[in-house]
Write an enzyme that holds these catalytic residues in place. Sequence first.
Site, PDB file in Angstrom:
ATOM      1  N   GLY A   1     -14.831  19.369 -49.239  1.00  0.00           N
ATOM      2  CA  GLY A   1     -15.892  18.360 -49.112  1.00  0.00           C
ATOM      3  C   GLY A   1     -16.687  18.161 -50.383  1.00  0.00           C
ATOM      4  O   GLY A   1     -17.797  17.641 -50.359  1.00  0.00           O
TER       5      GLY A   1
ATOM      6  N   LYS B   1     -29.008   9.502 -58.923  1.00  0.00           N
ATOM      7  CA  LYS B   1     -28.740   9.338 -60.362  1.00  0.00           C
ATOM      8  C   LYS B   1     -28.089   7.991 -60.674  1.00  0.00           C
ATOM      9  O   LYS B   1     -28.336   7.402 -61.733  1.00  0.00           O
ATOM     10  CB  LYS B   1     -27.865  10.478 -60.896  1.00  0.00           C
TER      11      LYS B   1
ATOM     12  N   GLU C   1     -36.202  14.777 -60.075  1.00  0.00           N
ATOM     13  CA  GLU C   1     -35.690  16.107 -60.454  1.00  0.00           C
ATOM     14  C   GLU C   1     -34.304  16.380 -59.873  1.00  0.00           C
ATOM     15  O   GLU C   1     -33.426  16.954 -60.531  1.00  0.00           O
ATOM     16  CB  GLU C   1     -36.664  17.186 -59.973  1.00  0.00           C
TER      17      GLU C   1
ATOM     18  N   LYS D   1     -26.025  11.306 -65.104  1.00  0.00           N
ATOM     19  CA  LYS D   1     -27.007  12.376 -65.332  1.00  0.00           C
ATOM     20  C   LYS D   1     -27.348  12.499 -66.824  1.00  0.00           C
ATOM     21  O   LYS D   1     -28.518  12.651 -67.199  1.00  0.00           O
ATOM     22  CB  LYS D   1     -26.453  13.699 -64.787  1.00  0.00           C
TER      23      LYS D   1
HETATM   24  P1  NAP Z   1     -25.159  11.645 -47.549  1.00  0.00           P
HETATM   25  O1  NAP Z   1     -24.967  12.982 -46.963  1.00  0.00           O
HETATM   26  O2  NAP Z   1     -24.023  10.697 -47.580  1.00  0.00           O
HETATM   27  O3  NAP Z   1     -26.369  10.957 -46.755  1.00  0.00           O
HETATM   28  C1  NAP Z   1     -26.764   9.637 -46.986  1.00  0.00           C
HETATM   29  C2  NAP Z   1     -27.793   9.266 -45.945  1.00  0.00           C
HETATM   30  O4  NAP Z   1     -28.246   7.953 -46.199  1.00  0.00           O
HETATM   31  C3  NAP Z   1     -27.253   9.293 -44.515  1.00  0.00           C
HETATM   32  O5  NAP Z   1     -28.192   9.881 -43.652  1.00  0.00           O
HETATM   33  C4  NAP Z   1     -27.073   7.814 -44.173  1.00  0.00           C
HETATM   34  O6  NAP Z   1     -27.268   7.522 -42.810  1.00  0.00           O
HETATM   35  C5  NAP Z   1     -28.199   7.199 -44.989  1.00  0.00           C
HETATM   36  N1  NAP Z   1     -27.947   5.809 -45.318  1.00  0.00           N
HETATM   37  C6  NAP Z   1     -26.902   5.300 -46.000  1.00  0.00           C
HETATM   38  N2  NAP Z   1     -27.018   3.958 -46.062  1.00  0.00           N
HETATM   39  C7  NAP Z   1     -28.147   3.644 -45.384  1.00  0.00           C
HETATM   40  C8  NAP Z   1     -28.779   2.433 -45.069  1.00  0.00           C
HETATM   41  N3  NAP Z   1     -28.268   1.261 -45.443  1.00  0.00           N
HETATM   42  N4  NAP Z   1     -29.914   2.473 -44.357  1.00  0.00           N
HETATM   43  C9  NAP Z   1     -30.447   3.651 -43.959  1.00  0.00           C
HETATM   44  N5  NAP Z   1     -29.874   4.828 -44.236  1.00  0.00           N
HETATM   45  C10 NAP Z   1     -28.741   4.811 -44.923  1.00  0.00           C
HETATM   46  O7  NAP Z   1     -25.716  11.749 -49.039  1.00  0.00           O
HETATM   47  P2  NAP Z   1     -26.382  12.994 -49.739  1.00  0.00           P
HETATM   48  O8  NAP Z   1     -25.303  13.918 -50.214  1.00  0.00           O
HETATM   49  O9  NAP Z   1     -27.467  13.540 -48.902  1.00  0.00           O
HETATM   50  O10 NAP Z   1     -26.963  12.316 -51.057  1.00  0.00           O
HETATM   51  C11 NAP Z   1     -28.175  11.596 -51.049  1.00  0.00           C
HETATM   52  C12 NAP Z   1     -28.586  11.286 -52.481  1.00  0.00           C
HETATM   53  O11 NAP Z   1     -28.759  12.501 -53.188  1.00  0.00           O
HETATM   54  C13 NAP Z   1     -27.544  10.493 -53.289  1.00  0.00           C
HETATM   55  O12 NAP Z   1     -28.195   9.644 -54.186  1.00  0.00           O
HETATM   56  C14 NAP Z   1     -26.801  11.579 -54.048  1.00  0.00           C
HETATM   57  O13 NAP Z   1     -26.198  11.099 -55.222  1.00  0.00           O
HETATM   58  C15 NAP Z   1     -27.933  12.517 -54.344  1.00  0.00           C
HETATM   59  N6  NAP Z   1     -27.514  13.897 -54.620  1.00  0.00           N
HETATM   60  C16 NAP Z   1     -26.771  14.563 -53.707  1.00  0.00           C
HETATM   61  C17 NAP Z   1     -26.412  15.877 -53.951  1.00  0.00           C
HETATM   62  C18 NAP Z   1     -25.622  16.659 -52.955  1.00  0.00           C
HETATM   63  O14 NAP Z   1     -25.355  17.839 -53.211  1.00  0.00           O
HETATM   64  N7  NAP Z   1     -25.252  16.104 -51.802  1.00  0.00           N
HETATM   65  C19 NAP Z   1     -26.814  16.491 -55.157  1.00  0.00           C
HETATM   66  C20 NAP Z   1     -27.590  15.772 -56.066  1.00  0.00           C
HETATM   67  C21 NAP Z   1     -27.942  14.480 -55.777  1.00  0.00           C
HETATM   68  P3  NAP Z   1     -26.289   8.106 -41.661  1.00  0.00           P
HETATM   69  O15 NAP Z   1     -26.437   9.601 -41.715  1.00  0.00           O
HETATM   70  O16 NAP Z   1     -26.820   7.571 -40.395  1.00  0.00           O
HETATM   71  O17 NAP Z   1     -24.927   7.635 -42.006  1.00  0.00           O
HETATM   72  N1  HSE Z   2     -20.620  15.067 -57.102  1.00  0.00           N
HETATM   73  C1  HSE Z   2     -21.669  15.797 -57.713  1.00  0.00           C
HETATM   74  C2  HSE Z   2     -21.083  17.064 -58.342  1.00  0.00           C
HETATM   75  C3  HSE Z   2     -22.738  16.144 -56.687  1.00  0.00           C
HETATM   76  O1  HSE Z   2     -19.930  17.396 -58.067  1.00  0.00           O
HETATM   77  O2  HSE Z   2     -21.749  17.709 -59.131  1.00  0.00           O
HETATM   78  C4  HSE Z   2     -24.053  16.499 -57.289  1.00  0.00           C
HETATM   79  O3  HSE Z   2     -24.604  15.475 -58.042  1.00  0.00           O
END
Ligand code: NAP
Ligand code: HSE
Length: 428
Positions: free
Chosen positions: A189, A107, A131, A207
């Site tokens: 977390g 986002k 989405e 968002k």
């Molecule tokens: P995360 O757990 O921090 O994972 C990020 C991943 O990206 C890790 O695997 C990391 O590698 C990799 N990465 C970071 N920098 C990189 C680089 N320079 N080159 C290659 N790989 C790289 O993040 P996430 O929670 O999965 O979130 C991912 C996306 O989804 C974000 O845009 C977030 O805003 C969105 N999102 C997340 C959630 C949620 O519930 N988590 C909900 C909605 C949207 P390493 O593992 O090797 O460090």
């Molecule tokens: N930090 C965000 C939240 C994660 O608490 O809703 C999902 O976008």
Amino acid sequence: MSDPIRLGIAGLGTVGVGVVKIVQRQAALLAARCGRPIEIVAVSARSKDKDRGVNLSRYAWEDDPVALARRPDIDVFVELMGGSEGPAKDATEAAIASGKDVVTANKALLAIHGQALAEAAEAAGRVLRFEAAVAGGIPVIKALTEGLAGNAISRVMGVMNGTCNYILTRMDSAGLSYDAAFAEADGLGYLEADPELDVGGIDAAHKLTLLAAIAFGAEVNFDAIALEGIGSITIEDIRRAGDMGYKIKLLGVAQRTGRGLETRMSPCLVPATSPLGQLEGGTNMVVIEGDSVGQIVLRGAGAGEGPTASAVMSDICDIARGIRIPTFGQPATMLEKATPATALSPSRYYLRLELADRPGALAKVATVLGEAGISIDRMRQYDHPGENAPVLIVTHKSARADLAAAMAALPGTKVVLGAPVALRIEDV
Ligand code: NAP
Ligand code: HSE
């Protein structure tokens, strides 16, 4: 069955691993629904050696997400790294330039660069879908762009940051201070690496920016959002609002007004009995009002591995099925440069003041409010052991500028102690 659709996934964290698991676990179901197999060809993350709890041995590895985005053997680049700049932006641009469709959950990237990225994708004949970027597992982008395509939308609002809703809910249900609830969310977390993205309202505003673009056919404009986080909300406010039948929520609202497109993200009071008021914990809720459909309420998990990966898969399935919808529901070059509303819509306000308990104190407050054109609807003074009296006031509908003038004048009365608190009461 048609040829497989080939994915390159950059980012193997919470969401990336969730997507890999669904592709592996639901291969047959996905192939049947999409009319073609979905295959992961290559992946990228920072650390190749990290144990991620899934078998990645069949996929090619790229250290550089840009190189992954340019691989000729992928059809769809799935960006799940995060961040509005750096590798996420570079790799997304590279994917579009090399003829790939893109699916992202990012986002921040889209709220800042979504307009340019969508224009680039559409000029190249590619799709850019997101989405998972708004309200996690809730299919709100699909609802707005497809299910409600026949409606003129009058208002979109909702609770779009689960962490803030968790903190506010715990303050309410467990009587925790803001700091204690924040620490609890941290321990679970829930907080982003930079917590200000959550509690400062920025993540939720990203968002809302995206929803506003689709709902109102307006160019993506994060800077137009009037933004306020939850850091100043006290347990006192939660309790006093509760006494009057309200809950405090970090609420995003986008609506067209006579003064332009109003987009705001701020803590608001909503009726405790409303669906938004009853929303507990880390759950998200989006309320959409359309001229034909009326009001609809979407509720569900706004984050987490399964719900977010579920939303990413929805975009991948659409692309596999040949469904090619513009990023914001209409060609990005046709989005209107909407005039941001310069003033917020008039509203009732909740005011909390600490008053010196002496004759004439309330009269001075009433005079300041009256001179600013603010009319009092309800007022309550609480029992107090000390010399200072906590006073709550609910105003009739007032203009924000009038309220700001009154708030600035109140300390001059010498009977108002400390900074008065003013929170908007939203009609939901
Ligand atoms: P995360 O757990 O921090 O994972 C990020 C991943 O990206 C890790 O695997 C990391 O590698 C990799 N990465 C970071 N920098 C990189 C680089 N320079 N080159 C290659 N790989 C790289 O993040 P996430 O929670 O999965 O979130 C991912 C996306 O989804 C974000 O845009 C977030 O805003 C969105 N999102 C997340 C959630 C949620 O519930 N988590 C909900 C909605 C949207 P390493 O593992 O090797 O460090
Ligand atoms: N930090 C965000 C939240 C994660 O608490 O809703 C999902 O976008």
